[in-house]
Write a protein that holds these residues in place. Structure first.
Motif, PDB file in Angstrom:
ATOM      1  N   ARG A  64      -5.410  -7.824  10.930  1.00  0.00           N
ATOM      2  CA  ARG A  64      -4.640  -7.040   9.968  1.00  0.00           C
ATOM      3  C   ARG A  64      -3.600  -6.188  10.683  1.00  0.00           C
ATOM      4  N   ALA A  65      -2.496  -5.976   9.984  1.00  0.00           N
ATOM      5  CA  ALA A  65      -1.449  -5.095  10.508  1.00  0.00           C
ATOM      6  C   ALA A  65      -0.722  -4.472   9.329  1.00  0.00           C
ATOM      7  N   THR A  66      -0.415  -3.192   9.443  1.00  0.00           N
ATOM      8  CA  THR A  66       0.370  -2.494   8.422  1.00  0.00           C
ATOM      9  C   THR A  66       1.790  -2.323   8.931  1.00  0.00           C
ATOM     10  N   VAL A  67       2.757  -2.801   8.161  1.00  0.00           N
ATOM     11  CA  VAL A  67       4.161  -2.711   8.565  1.00  0.00           C
ATOM     12  C   VAL A  67       4.933  -1.904   7.530  1.00  0.00           C
ATOM     13  N   THR A 106       0.853  -1.184   0.000  1.00  0.00           N
ATOM     14  CA  THR A 106       0.000   0.000   0.000  1.00  0.00           C
ATOM     15  C   THR A 106       0.892   1.238   0.000  1.00  0.00           C
ATOM     16  N   SER A 107       0.261   2.383  -0.063  1.00  0.00           N
ATOM     17  CA  SER A 107       1.043   3.631  -0.026  1.00  0.00           C
ATOM     18  C   SER A 107       1.686   3.847   1.330  1.00  0.00           C
ATOM     19  N   ASP A 108       1.175   3.194   2.372  1.00  0.00           N
ATOM     20  CA  ASP A 108       1.714   3.346   3.725  1.00  0.00           C
ATOM     21  C   ASP A 108       2.734   2.277   4.101  1.00  0.00           C
ATOM     22  N   GLY A 109       2.875   1.232   3.285  1.00  0.00           N
ATOM     23  CA  GLY A 109       3.781   0.136   3.615  1.00  0.00           C
ATOM     24  C   GLY A 109       3.245  -1.166   3.065  1.00  0.00           C
ATOM     25  N   VAL A 110       3.171  -2.186   3.907  1.00  0.00           N
ATOM     26  CA  VAL A 110       2.648  -3.493   3.503  1.00  0.00           C
ATOM     27  C   VAL A 110       1.533  -3.883   4.467  1.00  0.00           C
TER      28      VAL A 110
END
Length: 332
Positions: free
Chosen positions: A205-208, A158-162
């Protein structure tokens, strides 16, 4: 024999005191974790028992036979040993000359818990050692109804990471599901649960934003079940799987090419044979654009087999590879 039990035995035998006072009047409590080995000490002073008889039993409705030694025969070679202990109980034949009748129970199970007694039926006192063995549960995968199976993982850039998503299905009781990074730290996330027919589906879910290994762990303390699935998240610029091509082949040689595109930082690229040995290659063709690297590496091989192109970016702990098979049996 494992090193630690061997050292313990050596210390006990060399001291000369530990075994000489064992008469079975004292019950020794021993606590081990599930799947560990349990070492139970017993001896007949310093007497040579190579041609003697000793017998280990555990409590139960029929006092289950754990291990019996009669002269040169023992354990699985004699009738009567409980099937529960078959191929899991071992003694120390090299220590029989000094009276050592100790045993090791390999890979203990919770059902091994109980009272164990070492007997010398033709000596007084007959009872030489008594143990209360306690085998404690550990968290591990369990093949029982309701136990969560290995989680399913998908991830998308994603634009913020994975964005990592973990899915655990049809688990009961309700599991605790966590994302953990490579250091074991738990990521702050909130799961979503759905329930059907007493079982639970869990979505987490987690954004890394950092490359590395991430693990989704599902834990059910009530049934001592824990499973996990691990995935690697490449950082920005991490090399994708290289493209390998057999450019040209004759009856006795083949020209192989490995191509790596858009990698940053600059990777190391090698051709290796199936034994992992680096093989001689041409000088790589390197193209750099704004800190991103394209690399083409060719090699000529004269032996059949699998060959691997390995790409390593040590700075971001990233490595990928691809392989091809060379076979000279066809017509050219």
């Amino acid at each position: 024999m494992d090193l630690l039990p061997a050292l313990c035995l050596c210390l006990l035998i060399c001291s000369g005191a530990a075994f000489s006072h064992q008469t079975g009047s004292e019950v020794i409590r021993k606590i081990v974790k599930e799947d560990q080995d349990a070492l139970l000490f017993c001896a007949l002073d310093g007497t040579n028992i190579a041609e003697d008889v000793f017998d280990w039993k555990t409590d139960g409705s029929s006092r289950h036979e754990v291990f019996v030694y009669r002269g040169s025969s023992y354990g699985d070679h004699l009738p009567g040993q409980d099937a529960h202990f078959k191929d899991r109980v071992f003694h120390f034949p090299e220590q029989l000359a000094v009276g050592n009748a100790s045993i090791v129970i390999r890979k203990t199970q919770v059902t091994d818990s109980g009272n164990y007694t070492c007997y010398f039926p033709f000596h007084e006192p007959r009872r030489r050692a008594q143990y209360e063995l306690i085998v404690e549960y550990i968290l591990k995968p369990r093949n029982i109804p309701g136990a969560a199976q290995d989680p399913f993982i998908v991830y998308n850039k994603t634009s913020d990471g994975v964005l990592l998503q973990c899915v655990v299905r049809r688990a009961f009781p309700k599991p605790r599901v966590e994302w953990r990074d490579s250091s074991g730290s738990i990521l702050t996330t909130e799961p979503t649960f759905t329930q059907k027919d007493m079982s639970f589906d869990v979505f987490l879910r987690a954004t890394v934003t950092r490359s590395g290994f991430y693990r989704c762990v599902a834990t059910q303390e009530e049934i001592h079940n824990e499973v996990f699935t691990e995935t690697y998240v490449p950082g920005p610029g991490a090399a994708s799987k290289p493209s390998v091509t057999n450019l040209k082949q004759t009856s006795d040689w083949a020209l192989l090419q490995c191509e790596v595109l858009g990698a940053s930082p600059k990777p190391s690229v090698f051709w290796k044979d199936d034994s992992g040995n680096i093989i001689k290659s041409e000088e790589p063709e390197v193209t750099e654009r704004r800190g991103s690297y394209d690399i083409v590496l060719q090699t000529t091989v004269t032996k059949e087999g699998f060959y691997h192109c390995e790409v390593t970016q040590a700075e971001i702990s990233h490595q990928v590879s691809a392989k091809t098979n060379v076979f000279f049996g066809g017509e050219f």
